[in-house]
Enzyme design. Structure first.
Site, mmCIF file in Angstrom:
data_model
loop_
_atom_site.group_PDB
_atom_site.id
_atom_site.type_symbol
_atom_site.label_atom_id
_atom_site.label_comp_id
_atom_site.label_asym_id
_atom_site.label_seq_id
_atom_site.Cartn_x
_atom_site.Cartn_y
_atom_site.Cartn_z
ATOM 1 N N GLY A 71 -19.125 -84.167 -46.303
ATOM 2 C CA GLY A 71 -18.949 -83.087 -47.268
ATOM 3 C C GLY A 71 -20.066 -83.021 -48.291
ATOM 4 O O GLY A 71 -20.530 -81.935 -48.666
ATOM 5 N N THR A 72 -20.523 -84.167 -48.751
ATOM 6 C CA THR A 72 -21.566 -84.189 -49.780
ATOM 7 C C THR A 72 -22.846 -83.550 -49.252
ATOM 8 O O THR A 72 -23.467 -82.712 -49.926
ATOM 9 C CB THR A 72 -21.843 -85.641 -50.235
ATOM 10 O OG1 THR A 72 -20.614 -86.184 -50.752
ATOM 11 C CG2 THR A 72 -22.917 -85.706 -51.295
ATOM 12 N N ASN A 147 -9.450 -81.253 -54.758
ATOM 13 C CA ASN A 147 -9.125 -82.584 -54.254
ATOM 14 C C ASN A 147 -8.130 -83.334 -55.123
ATOM 15 O O ASN A 147 -7.380 -84.166 -54.641
ATOM 16 C CB ASN A 147 -10.402 -83.417 -54.081
ATOM 17 C CG ASN A 147 -11.349 -83.289 -55.240
ATOM 18 O OD1 ASN A 147 -11.771 -82.188 -55.592
ATOM 19 N ND2 ASN A 147 -11.687 -84.397 -55.864
ATOM 20 N N GLN A 175 -11.116 -80.194 -48.679
ATOM 21 C CA GLN A 175 -9.700 -80.564 -48.816
ATOM 22 C C GLN A 175 -8.774 -79.539 -48.163
ATOM 23 O O GLN A 175 -7.552 -79.685 -48.232
ATOM 24 C CB GLN A 175 -9.334 -80.748 -50.286
ATOM 25 C CG GLN A 175 -10.014 -81.939 -50.942
ATOM 26 C CD GLN A 175 -9.557 -83.298 -50.393
ATOM 27 O OE1 GLN A 175 -8.525 -83.404 -49.736
ATOM 28 N NE2 GLN A 175 -10.317 -84.343 -50.680
ATOM 29 N N SER A 199 -15.502 -81.961 -44.219
ATOM 30 C CA SER A 199 -15.802 -83.393 -44.079
ATOM 31 C C SER A 199 -14.878 -83.987 -43.026
ATOM 32 O O SER A 199 -13.660 -83.765 -43.072
ATOM 33 C CB SER A 199 -15.586 -84.088 -45.432
ATOM 34 O OG SER A 199 -15.659 -85.476 -45.259
ATOM 35 N N GLY A 200 -15.435 -84.772 -42.104
ATOM 36 C CA GLY A 200 -14.626 -85.352 -41.026
ATOM 37 C C GLY A 200 -13.548 -86.296 -41.523
ATOM 38 O O GLY A 200 -12.412 -86.282 -41.035
ATOM 39 N N HIS A 201 -13.891 -87.116 -42.539
ATOM 40 C CA HIS A 201 -12.943 -88.177 -42.894
ATOM 41 C C HIS A 201 -11.775 -87.709 -43.760
ATOM 42 O O HIS A 201 -10.940 -88.520 -44.173
ATOM 43 C CB HIS A 201 -13.671 -89.373 -43.534
ATOM 44 C CG HIS A 201 -14.113 -89.202 -44.945
ATOM 45 N ND1 HIS A 201 -13.487 -89.833 -45.998
ATOM 46 C CD2 HIS A 201 -15.137 -88.499 -45.486
ATOM 47 C CE1 HIS A 201 -14.116 -89.528 -47.116
ATOM 48 N NE2 HIS A 201 -15.119 -88.714 -46.837
ATOM 49 N N THR A 237 -31.498 -87.290 -35.368
ATOM 50 C CA THR A 237 -30.729 -87.519 -34.136
ATOM 51 C C THR A 237 -29.243 -87.372 -34.413
ATOM 52 O O THR A 237 -28.733 -87.943 -35.381
ATOM 53 C CB THR A 237 -31.044 -88.929 -33.592
ATOM 54 O OG1 THR A 237 -32.449 -88.989 -33.338
ATOM 55 C CG2 THR A 237 -30.269 -89.224 -32.318
ATOM 56 N N CYS A 327 -14.414 -94.423 -63.237
ATOM 57 C CA CYS A 327 -14.954 -95.487 -64.075
ATOM 58 C C CYS A 327 -16.463 -95.301 -64.147
ATOM 59 O O CYS A 327 -17.164 -95.453 -63.162
ATOM 60 C CB CYS A 327 -14.610 -96.834 -63.474
ATOM 61 S SG CYS A 327 -14.820 -98.147 -64.643
HETATM 62 C C1 LIG Z 1 -13.556 -81.368 -52.386
HETATM 63 C C2 LIG Z 1 -14.506 -82.394 -51.876
HETATM 64 N N1 LIG Z 1 -15.772 -82.044 -51.636
HETATM 65 C C3 LIG Z 1 -16.666 -82.919 -51.162
HETATM 66 C C4 LIG Z 1 -16.325 -84.228 -50.921
HETATM 67 C C5 LIG Z 1 -17.350 -85.171 -50.394
HETATM 68 O O1 LIG Z 1 -17.143 -85.404 -49.007
HETATM 69 P P1 LIG Z 1 -17.752 -86.693 -48.298
HETATM 70 O O2 LIG Z 1 -16.966 -87.862 -48.772
HETATM 71 O O3 LIG Z 1 -17.560 -86.428 -46.831
HETATM 72 O O4 LIG Z 1 -19.183 -86.764 -48.654
HETATM 73 C C6 LIG Z 1 -15.020 -84.643 -51.176
HETATM 74 C C7 LIG Z 1 -14.632 -86.061 -51.011
HETATM 75 O O5 LIG Z 1 -13.735 -86.551 -51.661
HETATM 76 C C8 LIG Z 1 -14.086 -83.704 -51.655
HETATM 77 O O6 LIG Z 1 -12.817 -84.034 -51.913
#
Ligand SMILES: Cc1ncc(COP(=O)(O)O)c(C=O)c1O
Length: 395
Positions: A71-72, A147, A175, A199-201, A237, A327
């Site tokens: 996602g980032t 999120n 999300q 985001s996959g995870h 890759t 934190c």
């Molecule tokens: C709304 C949102 N955007 C972006 C991200 C970032 O995704 P990633 O952890 O896959 O980089 C998150 C991760 O918590 C998220 O909740």
């Protein structure tokens, strides 16, 4: 003690079917998808198949899917890929740091940025977007679902406003993907969205996998310079095993979303958790109660409790949840999202996020309903402010 994991917005477990799908690509089927020999072509076919699966989930073309590391990266690619010095970006105060910190970095490079506020329920209003648009607004980036609170934003309407003004529209759907239907087709609710991050995870695939949807005809400068992978939009890759996993997760998400019963059951468990905790714990409430929310998220405050202490107490009892604060250099900062919603710092610091996954069971929720009130009561019994308030109430 079986751990009860209620932190799915942080990361989801890998579904067994997803692991089974990716496993061969970590072992004997290890080809590079750019190689012309058979192992390479086999990897290429698997990547193409995964791309089709993700495109089916999002109702877009396979050629509009760019695989990323998460996602980032998708958020950064969308913002840095489109904006140049002198452009104007509109985003909001409730975005994830992947967007907010990218926006701050762009400000350093001469991009004008407007941060839209939200209301007490954590909603950004289409009216505030309409008012913020300027002649040089090039991109609007507003998240689909938050999120921390799960609040679902009116993205279809806001994308239409941006498009009518001639600006591009990006949404961080990290999300939302896999929890809510997403329809990017020309007749779909999100037909006006140009760029969308996944985001996959957060949808039962591994960490370090992601997607940026880039609508046909949107020109995007790449973040990385290298090979011609992903139609020159993302050099490097391909993470074949991760991409295969994401494809399988997309397929499973589509099946789970198809008749709405999975999401309804998840919402039922979340509602049971939320309502019963509020009934059993005095001086508690929901953050973002007035908003339509993703079916798995409950952000609750328990006044006179430090969320950090509660997270640790629950962890010791085998329950994983998240506090709403970050934190930073040793000091606990209240969450920027809860603060933007107008919560007093003390209440923001007393807020905990419960986020369920598709794997949580009714039995786990029942156990949480016993353990959480006990933990809150024990922590409050140690709090001088709570003792004082209780003494005053008794007078
Ligand atoms: C709304 C949102 N955007 C972006 C991200 C970032 O995704 P990633 O952890 O896959 O980089 C998150 C991760 O918590 C998220 O909740």
């Amino acid at each position: 003690m079986n751990r009860i994991y209620l932190d799915a917005n942080a990361t989801t477990p890998l579904l067994p079917g997803v692991f089974d799908a990716m496993r061969p690509f970590l072992l004997d089927q290890f080809g590079n998808a750019s190689s012309i020999h058979q192992p390479g072509q086999h990897a290429r076919a698997a990547v193409d198949q995964a791309r089709e699966a993700v495109a089916r989930l999002l109702h877009c073309r396979a050629s509009e899917i760019v695989f990323t590391s998460g996602g980032t990266e998708s958020d950064n690619l969308a913002l840095f890929g489109v904006l140049k010095p002198g452009d104007h970006l509109i985003t909001s105060r409730i975005e994830h740091h992947a967007v907010l910190h990218a926006a701050e970095a762009l400000e350093q490079r001469g991009v004008d940025v407007t941060y839209l506020p939200c209301d007490g329920a954590g909603m950004v209003s289409p009216e505030s977007l309409a008012q913020a648009l300027r002649a040089h607004t090039r991109l609007v980036s507003l998240m689909l679902a938050n999120n921390e609170t799960g609040a679902i934003q009116p993205i279809a309407e806001m994308a239409s406003i941006a498009k009518a003004h001639g600006a591009l529209f990006h949404t961080d759907a990290v999300q939302a993907a896999g929890k809510l239907p997403i329809d990017l087709s020309t007749k779909g609710a999100l037909a006006q969205v140009d760029l969308l991050s996944v985001s996959g995870h957060k949808m039962y695939a591994p960490q370090g996998t992601g997607v940026l949807f880039v609508r046909r005809n949107v020109r995007l400068a790449p973040l990385f310079h290298g090979g011609t992978h992903e139609r020159q939009r993302r050099a490097g890759t391909e993470n074949v095993a991760g991409i295969v996993a994401l494809g399988k997760a997309a397929e499973l998400a589509q099946a789970w979303l198809s008749d709405g019963s999975g999401a309804a059951e998840l919402a039922r468990l979340r509602d049971r958790l939320e309502r019963t905790l509020l009934a059993r714990i005095p001086e508690s409430g929901v953050n973002g109660a007035g908003a339509e929310r993703t079916p798995n998220t409950a952000n609750l405050y328990f006044d006179h409790v430090e969320a950090e202490a509660l997270v640790i107490a629950l962890d010791l009892k085998g329950i994983s949840v998240s506090g709403g604060s970050a934190c930073q250099s040793g000091a606990t900062e209240p969450s920027h999202v809860l603060t933007a919603m107008g919560l007093a710092p003390a209440r923001a610091r007393a807020s905990v996020r419960f986020s369920l996954s598709r794997l949580n069971t009714a039995e786990e929720i029942e156990r949480a309903l016993t353990v959480v009130p006990e933990a809150v009561e024990r922590l409050r019994s140690l709090s001088p402010a709570w003792k004082q308030a209780a003494a005053l109430a008794a007078v």
